[in-house]
Design a protein around this motif. Sequence first.
Motif, PDB file in Angstrom:
ATOM      1  N   UNK A   1       0.846  -1.294   0.079  1.00 50.20           N
ATOM      2  CA  UNK A   1      -0.126  -0.152   0.060  1.00 50.20           C
ATOM      3  C   UNK A   1       0.799   1.109  -0.011  1.00 50.20           C
ATOM      4  N   UNK A   2       0.320   2.248  -0.571  1.00 51.94           N
ATOM      5  CA  UNK A   2       1.091   3.393  -0.702  1.00 51.94           C
ATOM      6  C   UNK A   2       0.342   4.645   0.156  1.00 51.94           C
ATOM      7  N   UNK A   3      -1.052   4.017   0.627  1.00 48.78           N
ATOM      8  CA  UNK A   3      -1.652   5.241   1.368  1.00 48.78           C
ATOM      9  C   UNK A   3      -2.752   4.282   1.951  1.00 48.78           C
ATOM     10  N   UNK A   4      -3.185   4.869   3.255  1.00 44.72           N
ATOM     11  CA  UNK A   4      -4.256   4.016   4.075  1.00 44.72           C
ATOM     12  C   UNK A   4      -5.382   4.968   4.416  1.00 44.72           C
ATOM     13  N   UNK A   5      -6.446   4.537   4.616  1.00 47.63           N
ATOM     14  CA  UNK A   5      -7.431   5.237   5.177  1.00 47.63           C
ATOM     15  C   UNK A   5      -8.081   4.522   6.563  1.00 47.63           C
ATOM     16  N   UNK A   6      -7.961   5.051   7.644  1.00 51.23           N
ATOM     17  CA  UNK A   6      -8.340   4.201   8.739  1.00 51.23           C
ATOM     18  C   UNK A   6      -9.890   4.555   8.950  1.00 51.23           C
ATOM     19  N   UNK A   7     -10.644   3.539   9.638  1.00 56.85           N
ATOM     20  CA  UNK A   7     -11.816   3.720  10.152  1.00 56.85           C
ATOM     21  C   UNK A   7     -12.473   2.907  11.144  1.00 56.85           C
ATOM     22  N   UNK A   8     -13.091   3.434  11.943  1.00 60.17           N
ATOM     23  CA  UNK A   8     -13.689   2.642  12.963  1.00 60.17           C
ATOM     24  C   UNK A   8     -15.192   3.310  13.447  1.00 60.17           C
ATOM     25  N   UNK A   9     -15.747   2.212  14.151  1.00 61.22           N
ATOM     26  CA  UNK A   9     -17.219   2.718  14.496  1.00 61.22           C
ATOM     27  C   UNK A   9     -17.270   2.992  16.134  1.00 61.22           C
ATOM     28  N   UNK A  10     -18.151   3.997  16.489  1.00 60.12           N
ATOM     29  CA  UNK A  10     -18.489   4.078  18.000  1.00 60.12           C
ATOM     30  C   UNK A  10     -19.968   3.283  18.014  1.00 60.12           C
ATOM     31  N   UNK A  11     -19.948   2.380  18.785  1.00 61.48           N
ATOM     32  CA  UNK A  11     -21.305   1.711  19.070  1.00 61.48           C
ATOM     33  C   UNK A  11     -22.327   2.428  19.733  1.00 61.48           C
ATOM     34  N   UNK A  12     -21.750   3.569  20.234  1.00 58.97           N
ATOM     35  CA  UNK A  12     -22.703   4.465  21.019  1.00 58.97           C
ATOM     36  C   UNK A  12     -23.574   5.350  19.997  1.00 58.97           C
ATOM     37  N   UNK A  13     -23.013   5.496  18.780  1.00 56.58           N
ATOM     38  CA  UNK A  13     -23.783   6.091  17.761  1.00 56.58           C
ATOM     39  C   UNK A  13     -23.393   7.620  17.483  1.00 56.58           C
ATOM     40  N   UNK A  14     -22.539   8.008  18.482  1.00 59.01           N
ATOM     41  CA  UNK A  14     -21.803   9.375  18.381  1.00 59.01           C
ATOM     42  C   UNK A  14     -20.406   9.313  17.621  1.00 59.01           C
ATOM     43  N   UNK A  15     -20.240  10.044  16.603  1.00 56.31           N
ATOM     44  CA  UNK A  15     -18.899   9.952  15.716  1.00 56.31           C
ATOM     45  C   UNK A  15     -17.996  10.877  16.112  1.00 56.31           C
ATOM     46  N   UNK A  16     -18.007  11.626  17.236  1.00 53.68           N
ATOM     47  CA  UNK A  16     -16.797  12.467  17.612  1.00 53.68           C
ATOM     48  C   UNK A  16     -15.670  11.767  18.160  1.00 53.68           C
ATOM     49  N   UNK A  17     -14.587  12.252  17.562  1.00 56.17           N
ATOM     50  CA  UNK A  17     -13.296  11.430  18.244  1.00 56.17           C
ATOM     51  C   UNK A  17     -12.995  11.628  19.396  1.00 56.17           C
ATOM     52  N   UNK A  18     -12.218  10.418  20.380  1.00 58.32           N
ATOM     53  CA  UNK A  18     -12.008  10.654  21.530  1.00 58.32           C
ATOM     54  C   UNK A  18     -10.461  10.931  21.550  1.00 58.32           C
ATOM     55  N   UNK A  19      -9.731  11.486  22.869  1.00 55.43           N
ATOM     56  CA  UNK A  19      -8.284  11.532  22.920  1.00 55.43           C
ATOM     57  C   UNK A  19      -7.625  10.281  22.633  1.00 55.43           C
ATOM     58  N   UNK A  20      -8.237   9.036  22.912  1.00 56.43           N
ATOM     59  CA  UNK A  20      -7.625   8.050  22.577  1.00 56.43           C
ATOM     60  C   UNK A  20      -7.512   7.674  21.006  1.00 56.43           C
ATOM     61  N   UNK A  21      -8.686   8.185  20.291  1.00 57.81           N
ATOM     62  CA  UNK A  21      -8.619   8.104  18.939  1.00 57.81           C
ATOM     63  C   UNK A  21      -7.706   8.871  18.427  1.00 57.81           C
ATOM     64  N   UNK A  22      -7.308  10.291  18.967  1.00 56.92           N
ATOM     65  CA  UNK A  22      -6.532  11.195  18.362  1.00 56.92           C
ATOM     66  C   UNK A  22      -4.773  10.682  18.446  1.00 56.92           C
ATOM     67  N   UNK A  23      -4.906   9.830  19.778  1.00 53.69           N
ATOM     68  CA  UNK A  23      -3.592   9.387  19.972  1.00 53.69           C
ATOM     69  C   UNK A  23      -3.243   8.284  19.057  1.00 53.69           C
TER      70      UNK A  23
END
Length: 165
Positions: A107-129
């Motif tokens: 791969x030359x590039x990637x896109x990450x994705x993950x879900x939040x089962x709570x339904x809210x899509x805002x990133x957490x501090x852990x997501x940013x880290x």
Amino acid sequence: MNTHQTKEITSPLTYAMCFEEKEQATIQEALMILESRIRDSDVYSNPSNVKAFCRLQIAHELDEYFACMFLDNQHRLIAFERMFRGTVDGAAVYPRVVLRRALEHNAAAVIFTHNHPSGIAEPSDADMRITTRLKDVLTHVDVRVLDHIIVGTEGVYSMAERGRL
């Protein structure tokens, strides 16, 4: 067919009990349409298709999943893989494993994705880290991180679109 290697989606939808058979078929058809649109084109040229694809893949999961879209030099999709499964409030992500898979896919590039089962899509501090850590690791082998998309039943959050990548 392109000369680059392609790999089918590695994990079927696992939230089938939430939908009737007809709805499941519709979701699968939508995934196939979106995948065909992003597989042979520059993924990053249409972020709305990528976000819709990611949302259909994992938004309704009851557990958290972290997945990667591995892309070639033209940002065409090589593979979409669910890499890690967690619980209702998190998933352990191992940069070493992501790095290994990126190299295995060439791969030359990637896109990450993950879900939040709570339904809210805002990133957490852990997501940013973890995004910063993964980006740092992949930079050393010239794999670009184009985005980290967080999906929930109530929306989609793109770190690239928000200037947080």
